[in-house]
Design a protein around this motif. Structure first.
Motif, PDB file in Angstrom:
ATOM      1  N   ALA A 161       6.728   7.530   4.914  1.00 25.95           N
ATOM      2  CA  ALA A 161       7.070   6.206   4.862  1.00 25.95           C
ATOM      3  C   ALA A 161       7.384   6.442   3.203  1.00 25.95           C
ATOM      4  CB  ALA A 161       6.615   5.406   6.138  1.00 25.95           C
ATOM      5  N   GLY A 186       1.047   5.730   4.521  1.00 25.20           N
ATOM      6  CA  GLY A 186      -0.326   5.720   3.369  1.00 25.20           C
ATOM      7  C   GLY A 186      -1.169   4.254   3.215  1.00 25.20           C
ATOM      8  N   PRO A 187      -1.998   3.941   2.659  1.00 21.31           N
ATOM      9  CA  PRO A 187      -2.929   2.824   2.815  1.00 21.31           C
ATOM     10  C   PRO A 187      -2.636   1.933   2.148  1.00 21.31           C
ATOM     11  CG  PRO A 187      -3.596   4.299   1.448  1.00 21.31           C
ATOM     12  CD  PRO A 187      -1.523   4.993   1.256  1.00 21.31           C
ATOM     13  N   SER A 209      12.686   5.138   3.501  1.00 25.69           N
ATOM     14  CA  SER A 209      12.405   3.997   3.207  1.00 25.69           C
ATOM     15  C   SER A 209      12.564   3.264   4.693  1.00 25.69           C
ATOM     16  CB  SER A 209      13.701   3.349   2.380  1.00 25.69           C
ATOM     17  OG  SER A 209      13.770   1.753   2.203  1.00 25.69           O
ATOM     18  N   ARG A 213      11.374  -4.301   1.930  1.00 24.52           N
ATOM     19  CA  ARG A 213      10.106  -5.231   2.213  1.00 24.52           C
ATOM     20  C   ARG A 213       8.907  -4.699   1.887  1.00 24.52           C
ATOM     21  NH1 ARG A 213      14.176  -7.858   4.157  1.00 24.52           N
ATOM     22  NH2 ARG A 213      13.447  -6.309   6.164  1.00 24.52           N
ATOM     23  N   LEU A 215       6.198  -3.532   3.643  1.00 28.25           N
ATOM     24  CA  LEU A 215       5.033  -3.716   4.885  1.00 28.25           C
ATOM     25  C   LEU A 215       3.156  -3.597   4.429  1.00 28.25           C
ATOM     26  CD1 LEU A 215       8.005  -2.412   7.378  1.00 28.25           C
ATOM     27  CD2 LEU A 215       7.829  -4.643   6.081  1.00 28.25           C
ATOM     28  N   ALA A 217       0.580  -1.772   6.339  1.00 26.48           N
ATOM     29  CA  ALA A 217       0.056  -0.735   6.486  1.00 26.48           C
ATOM     30  C   ALA A 217       0.586  -0.438   7.749  1.00 26.48           C
ATOM     31  CB  ALA A 217      -0.656   0.264   6.097  1.00 26.48           C
ATOM     32  N   ALA A 220       4.176  -1.337   9.090  1.00 19.81           N
ATOM     33  CA  ALA A 220       5.171   0.684   8.819  1.00 19.81           C
ATOM     34  C   ALA A 220       4.745   1.044   9.770  1.00 19.81           C
ATOM     35  CB  ALA A 220       4.437   0.337   7.525  1.00 19.81           C
TER      36      ALA A 220
HETATM   37  N1  SAM Z   1       1.693   0.574  -2.973  1.00 14.28           N
HETATM   38  C1  SAM Z   1       1.859  -0.576  -2.548  1.00 14.28           C
HETATM   39  C2  SAM Z   1       0.754  -1.045  -2.161  1.00 14.28           C
HETATM   40  O1  SAM Z   1      -0.064  -0.629  -3.347  1.00 14.28           O
HETATM   41  O2  SAM Z   1      -0.025  -2.346  -1.760  1.00 14.28           O
HETATM   42  C3  SAM Z   1       2.028  -0.646  -0.760  1.00 14.28           C
HETATM   43  C4  SAM Z   1       2.319  -0.333  -0.072  1.00 14.28           C
HETATM   44  S1  SAM Z   1       1.978   0.092   1.947  1.00 14.28           S
HETATM   45  C5  SAM Z   1       1.109  -1.992   2.044  1.00 14.28           C
HETATM   46  C6  SAM Z   1       1.211   1.005   2.970  1.00 14.28           C
HETATM   47  C7  SAM Z   1       2.149   1.813   3.032  1.00 14.28           C
HETATM   48  O3  SAM Z   1       3.440   1.461   3.865  1.00 14.28           O
HETATM   49  C8  SAM Z   1       2.596   2.681   2.499  1.00 14.28           C
HETATM   50  O4  SAM Z   1       2.316   3.655   1.369  1.00 14.28           O
HETATM   51  C9  SAM Z   1       4.129   3.546   2.598  1.00 14.28           C
HETATM   52  O5  SAM Z   1       3.701   4.936   3.482  1.00 14.28           O
HETATM   53  C10 SAM Z   1       3.935   1.937   4.086  1.00 14.28           C
HETATM   54  N2  SAM Z   1       5.190   1.316   3.855  1.00 14.28           N
HETATM   55  C11 SAM Z   1       5.364   0.039   3.638  1.00 14.28           C
HETATM   56  N3  SAM Z   1       6.397  -1.024   2.877  1.00 14.28           N
HETATM   57  C12 SAM Z   1       7.521   0.515   2.836  1.00 14.28           C
HETATM   58  C13 SAM Z   1       8.816   0.456   2.691  1.00 14.28           C
HETATM   59  N4  SAM Z   1       9.800  -0.656   2.496  1.00 14.28           N
HETATM   60  N5  SAM Z   1       9.984   1.914   3.255  1.00 14.28           N
HETATM   61  C14 SAM Z   1       8.651   3.047   3.718  1.00 14.28           C
HETATM   62  N6  SAM Z   1       7.389   2.620   3.438  1.00 14.28           N
HETATM   63  C15 SAM Z   1       6.644   1.483   3.588  1.00 14.28           C
END
Ligand code: SAM
Length: 236
Positions: A161, A186-187, A209, A213, A215, A217, A220
Motif C-alpha cells: 500500500a 506502513g505505520p 494505490s 486520500r 488513509l 494505517a 488502509a
Molecule cells: N505518509 C503519510 C504520513 O506520514 O502520515 C501517511 C501514512 S498512512 C497514515 C499509513 C499507511 O497507510 C501508509 O504507509 C500506506 O501503507 C497506507 N496508505 C494510506 N493511504 C493510502 C493510499 N491512499 N494508498 C495506498 N496506501 C495508503
C-alpha cells in the motif's frame, strides 16, 4: 461458538480450558445439555453438547459435523504496529475479513516498541469465533522490514500500500495477481524513502494505490483486505 485446538470427530470428548468454561458457565450462563459449536481450522465445524460444566472446567461431547472444512483464500496481512487500542481493533477486523496470517513489521517510523502478540491472537480468535469463519488467523512475532523481505516466499506476491506513490489502482493490480498473496501497510508516519526504495527493489513487491486520500494505517489495512477479498478472495 468456540475455537478448539483438539481434533474434532464424532463421539469424542473435548475438555474445556478454564477460560472457555468461564465463558460458557459464567458469561453465557449455559448448563449441561446446552449445544455449542466448535471449530479447529482443520476438521470443519461440529455441534457439541455440554456434558459437565462449572466455572473452572467442562466436558463437551461431539455430536455431528455441521460444516465441512473449507480452504480460505490465503491472504497474509503485514502491518506496522500501531498504538494499542487501534492494533487490537485491527487484529479483530483483519480476522473478520479473512486474513490468514497477521505479521507485525517494525519499520523506522513505527512508534510502538512492544507488540502484545498474545493479546492480538486472542482478539483474532474471538473475532474468528464470532464471524463463523472455519480457520484461525495466526499472529506472528514482530520482525523488521528487512527480515520480512528476506523471509518472504518468492512465489507469493506482496502488494505494498503505497500512498502517493507510483502504485497502480488496486483493481488493476489484481487483474494479474490472486491468492496466495500478501498485503503490506506502513505505520502512521509512512515508510521512509529508503524503506520504500528497498521495498520497490524486491521482486515480490507490487506497489498499489488505495485511492487519492491518505488513509489511517488501520483504515488502509482493512480497506486493502476488503477490496482484495471482494475482487480475488471470498467476498468482503
Ligand atoms: N505518509 C503519510 C504520513 O506520514 O502520515 C501517511 C501514512 S498512512 C497514515 C499509513 C499507511 O497507510 C501508509 O504507509 C500506506 O501503507 C497506507 N496508505 C494510506 N493511504 C493510502 C493510499 N491512499 N494508498 C495506498 N496506501 C495508503
Amino acid at each position: 461458538r468456540l475455537y478448539s485446538e483438539d481434533d474434532l470427530s464424532e463421539g469424542s470428548d473435548i475438555l474445556l480450558s478454564k477460560p472457555q468454561a468461564h465463558l460458557l458457565k459464567t458469561v453465557l450462563r449455559l448448563d449441561p445439555g446446552a449445544a455449542v459449536l466448535l471449530f479447529n481450522g482443520r476438521d470443519g465445524e461440529w455441534l457439541a453438547v455440554i456434558e459437565e460444566l462449572d466455572k473452572k472446567r467442562g466436558r463437551l461431547r461431539l455430536e455431528r459435523q455441521t460444516r465441512a472444512q473449507t480452504t480460505d483464500p490465503d491472504i497474509w496481512l503485514a502491518f506496522a504496529p500501531i498504538k494499542s487500542a487501534r492494533i487490537d481493533w485491527l487484529a479483530e477486523k483483519a480476522s473478520e475479513l479473512g486474513a490468514m496470517r497477521l505479521l507485525p513489521v517494525k519499520t523506522r517510523r513505527t512508534v510502538v516498541d512492544r507488540v502484545n502478540c498474545e493479546r492480538l491472537q486472542a482478539n483474532a480468535r474471538e473475532a474468528a469465533e464470532q464471524c463463523e469463519r472455519l480457520s484461525l488467523p495466526q499472529v506472528e512475532a514482530p520482525c523488521s522490514l528487512a527480515e520480512l523481505l528476506t523471509q518472504w516466499p518468492a512465489e507469493r506476491p506482496l502488494l505494498l500500500a503505497d500512498e502517493g506513490g507510483s502504485g497502480a489502482p488496486l483493481p488493476a493490480a489484481l487483474k494479474s495477481i490472486s491468492p496466495p498473496l500478501g498485503l503490506l501497510v506502513g505505520p502512521e508516519g509512512g515508510f521512509t524513502p529508503e524503506e520504500r526504495e528497498m521495498l520497490l527493489q524486491s521482486p515480490a513487491v507490487t506497489p498499489v494505490s488505495l485511492g487519492p486520500r491518505i488513509l489511517r494505517a488501520e483504515t488502509a489495512a482493512l480497506a486493502f483486505l476488503a477490496v482484495v477479498q471482494a475482487l480475488v478472495g471470498d467476498g468482503a
